[in-house]
Design a protein around this motif. Structure first.
Motif, PDB file in Angstrom:
ATOM      1  N   ASP A 100       0.824  -1.191   0.000  1.00  0.00           N
ATOM      2  CA  ASP A 100       0.000   0.000   0.000  1.00  0.00           C
ATOM      3  C   ASP A 100       0.870   1.258   0.000  1.00  0.00           C
ATOM      4  O   ASP A 100       0.633   2.201  -0.749  1.00  0.00           O
ATOM      5  CB  ASP A 100      -0.897  -0.032   1.248  1.00  0.00           C
ATOM      6  N   ASN A 118       1.235   4.085  -3.043  1.00  0.00           N
ATOM      7  CA  ASN A 118       1.023   5.520  -2.848  1.00  0.00           C
ATOM      8  C   ASN A 118       2.249   6.323  -3.249  1.00  0.00           C
ATOM      9  O   ASN A 118       2.150   7.351  -3.907  1.00  0.00           O
ATOM     10  CB  ASN A 118       0.667   5.812  -1.384  1.00  0.00           C
ATOM     11  N   ASN A 127     -12.891   4.196  -3.773  1.00  0.00           N
ATOM     12  CA  ASN A 127     -11.449   4.430  -3.772  1.00  0.00           C
ATOM     13  C   ASN A 127     -11.054   5.498  -4.780  1.00  0.00           C
ATOM     14  O   ASN A 127      -9.915   5.946  -4.796  1.00  0.00           O
ATOM     15  CB  ASN A 127     -10.711   3.136  -4.123  1.00  0.00           C
ATOM     16  N   ARG A 187     -12.241  11.431  -3.573  1.00  0.00           N
ATOM     17  CA  ARG A 187     -11.662  11.892  -2.324  1.00  0.00           C
ATOM     18  C   ARG A 187     -12.688  12.765  -1.610  1.00  0.00           C
ATOM     19  O   ARG A 187     -13.616  13.290  -2.216  1.00  0.00           O
ATOM     20  CB  ARG A 187     -10.399  12.694  -2.590  1.00  0.00           C
ATOM     21  N   VAL A 197     -11.086  12.856   9.416  1.00  0.00           N
ATOM     22  CA  VAL A 197     -10.422  12.573   8.139  1.00  0.00           C
ATOM     23  C   VAL A 197      -9.990  13.879   7.500  1.00  0.00           C
ATOM     24  O   VAL A 197     -10.566  14.932   7.768  1.00  0.00           O
ATOM     25  CB  VAL A 197     -11.339  11.796   7.160  1.00  0.00           C
ATOM     26  N   ALA A 232      -8.293  12.207   1.950  1.00  0.00           N
ATOM     27  CA  ALA A 232      -8.642  10.806   2.197  1.00  0.00           C
ATOM     28  C   ALA A 232      -9.630  10.345   1.126  1.00  0.00           C
ATOM     29  O   ALA A 232     -10.392  11.143   0.593  1.00  0.00           O
ATOM     30  CB  ALA A 232      -9.263  10.664   3.578  1.00  0.00           C
ATOM     31  N   THR A 233      -9.603   9.056   0.802  1.00  0.00           N
ATOM     32  CA  THR A 233     -10.584   8.553  -0.161  1.00  0.00           C
ATOM     33  C   THR A 233     -11.921   8.392   0.546  1.00  0.00           C
ATOM     34  O   THR A 233     -11.981   8.289   1.770  1.00  0.00           O
ATOM     35  CB  THR A 233     -10.169   7.190  -0.737  1.00  0.00           C
ATOM     36  N   SER A 248     -13.583   5.840   0.546  1.00  0.00           N
ATOM     37  CA  SER A 248     -13.534   4.531   1.178  1.00  0.00           C
ATOM     38  C   SER A 248     -12.982   4.639   2.603  1.00  0.00           C
ATOM     39  O   SER A 248     -13.537   4.064   3.538  1.00  0.00           O
ATOM     40  CB  SER A 248     -12.667   3.610   0.319  1.00  0.00           C
ATOM     41  N   ASP A 249     -11.890   5.396   2.756  1.00  0.00           N
ATOM     42  CA  ASP A 249     -11.325   5.615   4.095  1.00  0.00           C
ATOM     43  C   ASP A 249     -12.364   6.286   4.998  1.00  0.00           C
ATOM     44  O   ASP A 249     -12.545   5.901   6.156  1.00  0.00           O
ATOM     45  CB  ASP A 249     -10.097   6.542   4.033  1.00  0.00           C
ATOM     46  N   ASN A 289     -15.102   4.021   6.108  1.00  0.00           N
ATOM     47  CA  ASN A 289     -14.585   3.110   7.126  1.00  0.00           C
ATOM     48  C   ASN A 289     -14.613   3.761   8.510  1.00  0.00           C
ATOM     49  O   ASN A 289     -15.048   3.169   9.495  1.00  0.00           O
ATOM     50  CB  ASN A 289     -13.169   2.713   6.730  1.00  0.00           C
ATOM     51  N   GLU A 290     -14.188   5.024   8.551  1.00  0.00           N
ATOM     52  CA  GLU A 290     -14.194   5.770   9.816  1.00  0.00           C
ATOM     53  C   GLU A 290     -15.631   5.980  10.308  1.00  0.00           C
ATOM     54  O   GLU A 290     -15.930   5.834  11.493  1.00  0.00           O
ATOM     55  CB  GLU A 290     -13.515   7.128   9.623  1.00  0.00           C
TER      56      GLU A 290
END
Lengths: 402, 268
Positions: free
Chosen positions: A186, A190, A261, A264, A333, A337-338, A340-341, A344-345
């Motif tokens: 990962d 990046n 993903n 952003r 965030v 951040a995407t 997706s991130d 998740n949060e």
């Protein structure tokens, strides 16, 4: 996506014309009449199930495998018949096992192509140090080391530096991060994307991992057996409008999740949540809460950084200062951040929303499920509209021609 | 301590277990004692031998073989036999091993390996006698027999050494635009050097031992002393010849070990 391609849009960096490879003793060609244009400065990911011919296709481009028929153009010149060794010095090559020469130092490894091209030693030394720094290996520490002294991730970086040594316009990368543990992979992905923003190479990237393809690619070519292109498009559009069942199956379940993903936090509109200063009175906070349809208020400190989350019930039942009420801020965030991130949060947070802060920690807004869901819908609609518009154009052109 | 093995992938090389060589043992004891311990022990053994012989009353038959001039001469002949044959073995087996590992040579590999195997399977003494019958006696027939006997370890180690080079390293080289010749010179051969040197060392030790048989075709060497002692039934002469041969073989092996570790590329 791609800015300022080096060549005119009509003149792709790489053009494959009816490229075919039939291995001796095999009835069906491994690559069959492949036509493909690859624009300068883009990462094109060849992705498909095992045995679909993606690696063969890549190796046809630098002629490690000689095509049976068809033509290859590089920067407008046909290279199907030129000396393959000379051709390969113009094309960077990175493979999964890296293939560093174990009996040579990292510096000598990186210097391989410049030495073949006859650069003088001083220029080579400067270039080696420049590249080591570029891929995040401290030159003074690593230039004299042997490959066995490096970790897997460091070797892969050295491999990328070696492929870039003579500044080739094109790089071929065959599952470059395939043999690396998920966390390092990962990070390397990046880093590589960040590197690509400065080097702007034309990159052909082979992987069997659709998630990696979506993350790395400006454009994906989904290949089926015989290296036939099932769909060649941007990841957004492949996810939103798969061309057929094969593509849909290959993307697999969760295409919508995968799409997250691609965008952003900064790309979507943040929703309105009641906020108040942590120094304000209880009545003011309650007023702010009642003015909205939400169940909690975010309290900000003097620098407008998130301080506490307090719910209406807590405001009514608990005593004590606001700064000790409720919960500390969670699901923070940053704008890069995407989605997706962020999602998740969000799933972990009490109020089902992520709080967006800038680099200094200052509150920017909140992101909730509804916003993410709307973003997905919009992406899907956009992609469909675009494909439909294109189909109409083709149709119209066809009619005009007739 | 690091074992001297092939760098990465050992898979698919079934002949690897057959590779000759004592590299590992040598590298494990690379300290100062490892470097000078054996020569000191050998020198001590030879010194004891000479003290023992010096305190004996030698008869005229014994004196003819056990005297400095005869021993020096036999030793020189012995070294000439062992080194000439080993150099010829290298000149034949290394290029042959390179050719046989090129992709086009798959078909001819089995018969050549069979021939090399036969060279080692047939007893050297038989080859010597046959050569004496059909050709001649003396230095060159002895060399031919020694070369035939010692070719296999070098050939096999050259092939295995080249085959065990990680395919991805070769692919990376070709992919960067190195020619096939450059890949062979700059990647394959350097990476095969440790294994090839182990084979050469084995061949040299085999030749030092087998050269004792050269006496039967009148090619001299330390075998003259041993055989002379046997024929005349003189124990002292046999002991001198045998101990000297053993000491020379062990010393040469030791030098071979040093050469191996000095000549192997760094970073492996």
């Amino acid at each position: 996506m791609t800015t300022a391609p080096a060549a005119a849009p009509t003149d792709p960096m790489i053009r494959l014309e009816r490229l075919t490879k039939t291995f001796p003793g095999q009835a069906r060609p491994a690559v069959e009449a492949l036509d493909m244009d690859i624009a300068a400065g883009e990462i094109v990911v060849l992705v498909g199930p095992s045995g679909c011919g993606k690696t063969t296709t890549m190796r046809l481009i630098n002629r490690l495998i000689e095509p049976t028929s068809g033509r290859i153009f590089l920067e407008g010149d046909e290279v199907t018949k030129v000396n393959p060794d000379q051709l390969r010095r113009r094309i960077g090559y990175v493979i999964q096992q890296v293939g560093l020469f174990p009996h040579q130092t990292i510096a000598d490894n990186i210097a391989t192509v410049p030495r073949m091209l006859g650069w003088d030693e001083q220029r080579i030394r400067a270039r080696v140090d420049e590249l080591l720094a570029l891929v995040g290996l401290e030159p003074a520490t690593y230039r004299g080391r042997y490959p066995k002294h490096l970790s897997g991730g460091q070797r892969q970086r050295a491999g990328v530096a070696r492929a870039l040594s003579a500044d080739p316009p094109v790089m071929l990368m065959d599952e470059p991060f395939g043999a690396i543990d998920p966390i390092t992979r990962d990070r390397l992905q990046n880093e590589f994307l960040r590197l690509q923003e400065t080097i702007r190479k034309t990159i052909i990237f082979v992987t069997h991992d659709i998630d990696e393809a979506i993350k790395m690619g400006d454009r994906l070519a989904i290949l089926r057996e015989g290296s036939k292109i099932a769909q060649y498009d941007t990841p957004e559009r492949i996810l939103s409008a798969p061309a057929d069942d094969f593509v849909a199956d290959f993307i697999g379940a969760g295409a919508s999740l995968k799409r997250l993903n691609l965008s952003r936090v900064r790309d979507v509109e943040l929703s309105d949540w009641p906020v108040a200063s942590v120094d304000s009175s209880r009545a003011e906070v309650l007023a702010a809460l009642r003015a909205s349809d939400k169940g909690a208020v975010l309290l900000l400190d003097a620098e407008r950084r998130p301080a506490r989350w307090v719910s209406g019930r807590e405001l009514q039942r608990e005593d004590g200062p606001l700064s000790e009420m409720g919960l500390p801020p969670e699901a923070l965030v940053q704008p890069n951040a995407t989605l997706s991130d962020a999602l998740n949060e969000m799933l972990k947070s009490r109020y089902g929303c992520a709080t967006v802060i800038d680099g200094a920690g200052v509150y920017q807004g909140n992101l909730d499920f509804a916003t993410v869901s709307a973003a997905i819908q919009e992406m899907r609609r956009d992609a469909r509209d675009r494909s439909r518009a294109e189909a109409d154009e083709v149709h119209a052109a066809g009619e005009a021609g007739a | 301590m690091v074992l001297a093995g092939p760098p990465e992938d050992q898979g698919g090389v079934d002949a690897l277990s057959l590779v000759a060589g004592g590299t590992d043992i040598f590298r494990r004891s690379r300290g100062v004692l490892g470097l000078v311990g054996l020569p000191i022990a050998l020198a001590a053994a030879v010194a004891v031998l000479f003290l023992w012989v010096g305190n004996k009353q030698l008869d005229s038959i014994e004196q003819r073989r056990v005297n400095p001039e005869f021993i020096t001469n036999a030793l020189a002949e012995h070294m000439a036999l062992a080194f000439t044959s080993t150099i010829l073995v290298i000149l034949i087996a290394v290029p042959l091993g390179i050719i046989l590992t090129r992709p086009g040579a798959r078909a001819v590999m089995p018969p050549v390996i069979t021939l090399a195997n036969m060279g080692q399977a047939v007893p050297s003494i038989g080859v010597l006698v046959l050569l004496a019958l059909v050709w001649d006696i003396g230095f060159w027939p002895a060399i031919v027999a020694l070369v035939a006997y010692a070719i296999l370890p070098v050939l096999r180690n050259t092939m295995v050494g080249l085959q065990q080079v990680d395919a991805s390293v070769i692919e990376a080289g070709r992919g960067m635009g190195m020619t096939k010749g450059a890949v062979l010179r700059e990647i394959e051969l350097p990476l095969a050097v440790p294994v090839i040197l182990a084979g050469v060392r084995t061949a040299l030790v085999i030749n030092v031992g087998t050269a004792t048989l050269a006496t039967f075709v009148n090619a001299g060497g330390l075998g003259d002393i041993i055989n002379g002692g046997l024929v005349a039934n003189k124990q002292t002469v046999i002991v001198v010849g045998s101990v000297l041969t053993a000491a020379v073989a062990m010393f040469i092996d030791h030098l071979g070990g040093i050469a191996e570790s000095r000549l192997s590329p760094k970073g492996l």
